[in-house]
Design a protein around this motif. Structure first.
Motif, PDB file in Angstrom:
ATOM      1  N   ASP A  76       0.814  -1.219   0.000  1.00  0.00           N
ATOM      2  CA  ASP A  76       0.000   0.000   0.000  1.00  0.00           C
ATOM      3  C   ASP A  76       0.848   1.270   0.000  1.00  0.00           C
ATOM      4  O   ASP A  76       0.310   2.368   0.154  1.00  0.00           O
ATOM      5  CB  ASP A  76      -0.913   0.011   1.232  1.00  0.00           C
ATOM      6  CG  ASP A  76      -1.923  -1.130   1.230  1.00  0.00           C
ATOM      7  OD1 ASP A  76      -2.361  -1.515   0.126  1.00  0.00           O
ATOM      8  OD2 ASP A  76      -2.260  -1.636   2.317  1.00  0.00           O
ATOM      9  N   ARG A  77       2.145   1.124  -0.175  1.00  0.00           N
ATOM     10  CA  ARG A  77       3.030   2.282  -0.071  1.00  0.00           C
ATOM     11  C   ARG A  77       2.940   3.213  -1.279  1.00  0.00           C
ATOM     12  O   ARG A  77       3.142   4.427  -1.152  1.00  0.00           O
ATOM     13  CB  ARG A  77       4.484   1.820   0.069  1.00  0.00           C
ATOM     14  CG  ARG A  77       4.790   0.985   1.294  1.00  0.00           C
ATOM     15  CD  ARG A  77       6.219   0.470   1.210  1.00  0.00           C
ATOM     16  NE  ARG A  77       6.586  -0.372   2.352  1.00  0.00           N
ATOM     17  CZ  ARG A  77       6.378  -1.680   2.397  1.00  0.00           C
ATOM     18  NH1 ARG A  77       5.797  -2.296   1.360  1.00  0.00           N
ATOM     19  NH2 ARG A  77       6.738  -2.367   3.458  1.00  0.00           N
ATOM     20  N   ILE A  78       2.721   2.641  -2.453  1.00  0.00           N
ATOM     21  CA  ILE A  78       2.809   3.398  -3.707  1.00  0.00           C
ATOM     22  C   ILE A  78       1.660   2.975  -4.616  1.00  0.00           C
ATOM     23  O   ILE A  78       1.312   1.793  -4.669  1.00  0.00           O
ATOM     24  CB  ILE A  78       4.134   3.116  -4.451  1.00  0.00           C
ATOM     25  CG1 ILE A  78       5.347   3.394  -3.557  1.00  0.00           C
ATOM     26  CG2 ILE A  78       4.230   3.938  -5.731  1.00  0.00           C
ATOM     27  CD1 ILE A  78       6.677   2.942  -4.193  1.00  0.00           C
ATOM     28  N   ILE A  79       1.130   3.938  -5.355  1.00  0.00           N
ATOM     29  CA  ILE A  79       0.205   3.611  -6.429  1.00  0.00           C
ATOM     30  C   ILE A  79       0.629   4.372  -7.678  1.00  0.00           C
ATOM     31  O   ILE A  79       1.079   5.527  -7.603  1.00  0.00           O
ATOM     32  CB  ILE A  79      -1.257   3.958  -6.050  1.00  0.00           C
ATOM     33  CG1 ILE A  79      -2.219   3.357  -7.079  1.00  0.00           C
ATOM     34  CG2 ILE A  79      -1.465   5.454  -5.887  1.00  0.00           C
ATOM     35  CD1 ILE A  79      -3.670   3.397  -6.661  1.00  0.00           C
ATOM     36  N   ALA A  80       0.551   3.694  -8.831  1.00  0.00           N
ATOM     37  CA  ALA A  80       0.781   4.366 -10.110  1.00  0.00           C
ATOM     38  C   ALA A  80      -0.474   5.142 -10.464  1.00  0.00           C
ATOM     39  O   ALA A  80      -1.569   4.578 -10.541  1.00  0.00           O
ATOM     40  CB  ALA A  80       1.100   3.340 -11.194  1.00  0.00           C
TER      41      ALA A  80
END
Length: 432
Positions: free
Chosen positions: A232-236
């Motif tokens: 859940d740290r990064i989303i494109a």
């Protein structure tokens, strides 16, 4: 003692800045900067490749205010970036408490900048009445910082890389498809990358500056190793932009026009923005809708947001709904009467976004030799002159505790519902 060898994957704003800072600190080090596109290519997938970008220090968060001021000093004075910086000023129309918080931050820091709040009536008269008919719904004060501006984005990025290459960085044009690992006592170690043509390139340290490609790259590299993945740290995520040529009668606008940002209309998402493009007698606009592209990963069969799988991220294939999103810009900024423009060259800009909108500049906690320096979160470009400095400090274990905590790979994540930039819609739904 010899310095470690480095591979930097991705030559956008984080990768370019890191390569220059590294080679300046370790002139004899082996530093390889790898990207799928040549740095002088006319079009690139990097979020930092762009016609222009705002350069400001106007933040609610005082940490980024300080970083913005540090970067602005180099934009004004360092020969690597100074030729591409234009101090036009920034005008921000917001119905929130943004103006009050920004002014409070500058006062707390005790810095002298040409910034003030104007009433709506005063704002209507600024810049020859250019923004007289803007959308001021719910607005009490308009912020104008005349010591901010914009930069020629792709030119500044190219010159950063050119300077690093001139000092000894090796630039490799190749598509990285996976990281490579070896077993070390107790845990794995990243020792290089594999390219699309099957070539392995090794180094002691691998730094991912891979933006929106990061979630997919980590899953592709080790599909079953979930501790390696972004979770859940990064989303494109992405936003749409376009340019609007001016008529000859409108060219004079460019002489004094600031960067203009408007939170109105509020119902579509983030703010709208407009920047001058004097070299081509045009304006650049960006839209409000921030969106994701959720696909099923081809191995794990789990959903993952990633840029479209085309080599250019299909960045020029813009659905009508997103074109209409950007088309709200001229009316929001100028009203219908002032600047009646036709937009063209629509482009989707893919970015890596974190729940807190903070960057990630950190060792990867699950793998030795692997570092992450990315997640511009739609505001990273302006820090081009200083990002590399902080990445190098991270690599040396010298990053100050507050930054180390804010930019850590493993940190407490806030709920995404409080992040106005968090994508709520999918590209496929916007394409229908």
């Amino acid at each position: 003692m010899t310095s470690p060898s480095y591979i930097i994957v991705g030559s956008g704003v984080f990768g370019a800045s890191t390569s220059l800072s590294l080679i300046r600190k370790y002139p004899s080090a082996s530093i390889i900067l790898i990207d799928r596109d040549a740095f002088y290519a006319p079009f690139r997938v990097a979020a930092s490749w762009d016609w222009n970008k705002a350069v400001r220090a106007d933040y609610r968060d005082i940490l980024y205010t300080k970083l913005g001021l540090e970067a602005q000093l180099l934009w004004r004075t360092d020969p690597v970036w100074q030729p591409f910086y234009h101090q036009s000023g920034v005008m921000w129309i917001s119905s929130t408490a943004f103006t009050e918080q920004v002014l409070k931050n500058f006062a707390e820091l005790g810095v002298e900048v040409d910034i003030r709040a104007y009433s709506v009536e005063e704002a209507r008269a600024l810049y020859g009445g250019l923004f007289e008919d803007a959308d001021y719904t719910g607005v009490k004060q308009v912020l104008v910082n005349r010591t901010s501006g914009w930069a020629e984005a792709k030119e500044a990025l190219q010159n950063t890389i050119k300077t690093a290459v001139g000092l000894g960085v090796k630039y490799v044009t190749a598509e990285v498809t996976a990281l490579e690992f070896e077993d070390s006592p107790g845990r794995k170690r990243c020792h290089g990358v594999k390219t699309a043509i099957g070539e392995s390139i090794g180094a002691d340290r691998v730094i991912l500056c891979t933006g929106a490609f990061t979630p997919k790259l980590l899953v592709d590299s080790a599909p079953e190793w979930t501790d390696l993945h972004v979770g859940d740290r990064i989303i494109a995520a992405a936003v749409t932009e376009a340019i609007a040529p001016l008529t000859a009668e409108q060219y004079h606008i460019l002489d004094t026009m600031p960067v203009a940002i408007n939170d109105n209309p509020t119902e579509y998402g983030e703010n709208l923005g407009c920047l001058p493009l004097p070299k081509i007698n045009a304006l650049k606009y960006w839209g409000q809708i921030i969106f994701r592209n959720t696909l099923e990963h081809h191995i794990t069969r789990k959903p993952l947001s990633m840029p479209p799988l085309k080599s250019d991220y299909a960045q020029w294939d813009v659905p009508l709904a997103l074109k209409d999103d950007v088309r709200r810009g001229p009316e929001s900024m100028f009203g219908r009467k002032k600047v009646n423009q036709e937009l063209e060259k629509f482009r989707i800009c893919w970015e890596a976004l974190t729940p807190s909108q903070d960057f990630i500049v950190s060792p990867h906690s699950a793998c030795d030799g692997l570092y992450v320096a990315t997640c511009g979160s739609f505001h990273g470009f302006k820090f081009l002159p200083v990002l590399g400095k902080y990445v190098v400090e991270m690599l040396c274990g010298e990053l100050e505790p507050k930054l180390r905590e804010r930019w850590a790979w493993d940190r407490e994540l806030p709920p995404t519902k409080v992040n106005s930039k968090w994508p709520k819609r999918d590209l496929i739904a916007l394409s229908e």
